[in-house]
Design a protein around this motif. Structure first.
Motif, PDB file in Angstrom:
ATOM      1  N   GLU A  52       0.833  -1.207   0.000  1.00 18.07           N
ATOM      2  CA  GLU A  52       0.000   0.000   0.000  1.00 18.07           C
ATOM      3  C   GLU A  52       0.868   1.258   0.000  1.00 18.07           C
ATOM      4  N   ILE A  53       1.965   1.219   0.750  1.00 17.38           N
ATOM      5  CA  ILE A  53       2.897   2.362   0.783  1.00 17.38           C
ATOM      6  C   ILE A  53       3.445   2.616  -0.615  1.00 17.38           C
ATOM      7  N   ILE A  54       3.866   1.559  -1.290  1.00 14.84           N
ATOM      8  CA  ILE A  54       4.395   1.692  -2.652  1.00 14.84           C
ATOM      9  C   ILE A  54       3.309   2.227  -3.582  1.00 14.84           C
ATOM     10  N   GLY A  55       2.095   1.701  -3.438  1.00 14.09           N
ATOM     11  CA  GLY A  55       0.989   2.139  -4.290  1.00 14.09           C
ATOM     12  C   GLY A  55       0.619   3.604  -4.098  1.00 14.09           C
ATOM     13  N   ASP A  56       0.779   4.103  -2.891  1.00 16.53           N
ATOM     14  CA  ASP A  56       0.418   5.493  -2.583  1.00 16.53           C
ATOM     15  C   ASP A  56       1.588   6.466  -2.719  1.00 16.53           C
ATOM     16  N   MET A  57       2.764   5.958  -2.998  1.00 16.57           N
ATOM     17  CA  MET A  57       3.964   6.796  -3.027  1.00 16.57           C
ATOM     18  C   MET A  57       3.921   7.789  -4.196  1.00 16.57           C
ATOM     19  N   PRO A  58       4.131   9.074  -3.918  1.00 16.39           N
ATOM     20  CA  PRO A  58       4.023  10.095  -4.983  1.00 16.39           C
ATOM     21  C   PRO A  58       5.322  10.281  -5.773  1.00 16.39           C
ATOM     22  N   VAL A  59       5.883   9.184  -6.282  1.00 15.91           N
ATOM     23  CA  VAL A  59       7.182   9.260  -6.971  1.00 15.91           C
ATOM     24  C   VAL A  59       7.133  10.093  -8.251  1.00 15.91           C
ATOM     25  N   ASP A  60       6.012  10.081  -8.940  1.00 16.20           N
ATOM     26  CA  ASP A  60       5.940  10.809 -10.207  1.00 16.20           C
ATOM     27  C   ASP A  60       5.575  12.280 -10.018  1.00 16.20           C
ATOM     28  N   LYS A  61       5.258  12.687  -8.787  1.00 16.39           N
ATOM     29  CA  LYS A  61       4.849  14.064  -8.527  1.00 16.39           C
ATOM     30  C   LYS A  61       5.944  14.895  -7.857  1.00 16.39           C
ATOM     31  N   SER A  62       7.034  14.273  -7.482  1.00 21.79           N
ATOM     32  CA  SER A  62       8.065  14.995  -6.750  1.00 21.79           C
ATOM     33  C   SER A  62       9.430  14.778  -7.381  1.00 21.79           C
ATOM     34  N   ILE A  63      10.132  15.867  -7.558  1.00 21.49           N
ATOM     35  CA  ILE A  63      11.501  15.801  -8.082  1.00 21.49           C
ATOM     36  C   ILE A  63      12.429  15.151  -7.071  1.00 21.49           C
ATOM     37  N   LYS A  64      12.099  15.268  -5.785  1.00 18.90           N
ATOM     38  CA  LYS A  64      12.926  14.676  -4.731  1.00 18.90           C
ATOM     39  C   LYS A  64      13.157  13.188  -4.971  1.00 18.90           C
ATOM     40  N   PHE A  65      12.145  12.523  -5.479  1.00 20.40           N
ATOM     41  CA  PHE A  65      12.234  11.076  -5.633  1.00 20.40           C
ATOM     42  C   PHE A  65      13.115  10.651  -6.801  1.00 20.40           C
ATOM     43  N   ASP A  66      13.794  11.599  -7.441  1.00 22.15           N
ATOM     44  CA  ASP A  66      14.768  11.232  -8.464  1.00 22.15           C
ATOM     45  C   ASP A  66      16.003  10.605  -7.827  1.00 22.15           C
ATOM     46  N   GLU A  67      16.262  10.933  -6.569  1.00 19.53           N
ATOM     47  CA  GLU A  67      17.405  10.358  -5.855  1.00 19.53           C
ATOM     48  C   GLU A  67      16.928   9.195  -4.997  1.00 19.53           C
ATOM     49  N   GLU A  68      17.662   8.087  -5.088  1.00 14.37           N
ATOM     50  CA  GLU A  68      17.279   6.862  -4.402  1.00 14.37           C
ATOM     51  C   GLU A  68      17.233   7.038  -2.882  1.00 14.37           C
ATOM     52  N   LYS A  69      18.109   7.875  -2.326  1.00 10.17           N
ATOM     53  CA  LYS A  69      18.146   8.026  -0.865  1.00 10.17           C
ATOM     54  C   LYS A  69      16.826   8.586  -0.330  1.00 10.17           C
ATOM     55  N   TYR A  70      16.154   9.436  -1.100  1.00 11.38           N
ATOM     56  CA  TYR A  70      14.873   9.982  -0.656  1.00 11.38           C
ATOM     57  C   TYR A  70      13.771   8.925  -0.708  1.00 11.38           C
ATOM     58  N   ILE A  71      13.848   8.067  -1.697  1.00 14.44           N
ATOM     59  CA  ILE A  71      12.870   6.976  -1.809  1.00 14.44           C
ATOM     60  C   ILE A  71      13.036   6.020  -0.636  1.00 14.44           C
ATOM     61  N   VAL A  72      14.273   5.634  -0.348  1.00 20.63           N
ATOM     62  CA  VAL A  72      14.551   4.711   0.753  1.00 20.63           C
ATOM     63  C   VAL A  72      14.135   5.344   2.083  1.00 20.63           C
ATOM     64  N   GLY A  73      14.428   6.620   2.266  1.00 21.98           N
ATOM     65  CA  GLY A  73      14.035   7.317   3.489  1.00 21.98           C
ATOM     66  C   GLY A  73      12.529   7.362   3.665  1.00 21.98           C
ATOM     67  N   TYR A  74      11.818   7.652   2.580  1.00 20.43           N
ATOM     68  CA  TYR A  74      10.355   7.697   2.607  1.00 20.43           C
ATOM     69  C   TYR A  74       9.797   6.329   3.013  1.00 20.43           C
TER      70      TYR A  74
END
Length: 187
Positions: A52-74
């Motif tokens: 559910e976390i992966i499904g709700d993750m706003p990866v395509d709406k945020s430039i922050k998520f271009d870096e893997e460390k922000y994805i892992v932190g989230y």
């Protein structure tokens, strides 16, 4: 190999292999919280929550998520929140089970019913005034007859930590009973 962001986007779009890859990548984190919760279906509950976390993750709406460390932190923070949510649910369930235990004690013929009810009301009031963690430990020890070692193993903490929490809770309960006991009895 695809970036983590691309794998998440594909997972969100229904690619089961990508979701499985994500679950495998974060399995150590899932196992960590599963071991802390230590109930039978904890791992499955965490995996469902992770999906559910992966499904709700706003990866395509945020430039922050271009870096893997922000994805892992989230994901780490979201999993910690999920763990806390499941732990609260577990503690609430334990509180409900204790209520059932107290109700069965009422059926004992050797107990003065009115005195027992008064004592039960006082006890519930006192237990509601300590933290949920302290209440869980007191209920586990004194109502569910679990040893400090069993509770420590279930919560993945030391027996000494359980003992310290128990002693603090008992001290608080005693102080409340001595200081406020008349108020409880009069209500």
């Amino acid at each position: 190999m695809d970036s983590l962001k691309n794998i998440i986007i594909q997972s969100k779009n229904g690619d089961k292999d990508c979701m499985l890859l994500m679950i495998q990548k974060f399995m150590p984190l899932i196992k960590k919280y599963s071991n802390k919760l230590s109930y039978d279906d904890a791992r499955e509950d965490l995996i469902i929550g992770f999906m559910e976390i992966i499904g709700d993750m706003p990866v395509d709406k945020s430039i922050k998520f271009d870096e893997e460390k922000y994805i892992v932190g989230y994901i780490n923070i979201s999993m910690k929140h999920l763990y806390v949510k499941l732990l609260k649910k577990l503690i609430k369930l334990s509180d409900n089970e204790t209520g059932l235990y107290l109700n069965t004690m009422l059926e004992n013929d050797n107990v003065d019913t009115s005195e027992f009810i008064n004592n039960r009301i006082i006890l519930k009031e006192l237990l509601n005034k300590i933290s949920a963690y302290q209440r869980y430990i007191i209920i586990s020890i004194y109502f569910l007859d679990l040893s400090e070692d069993q509770i420590a193993k279930n919560l993945k903490v030391s027996r000494q930590a359980i003992n310290r929490t128990k002693l603090r809770a008992l001290k608080s309960l005693k102080e409340m009973l001595l200081n406020d006991g008349v108020d409880f009895i009069g209500k």
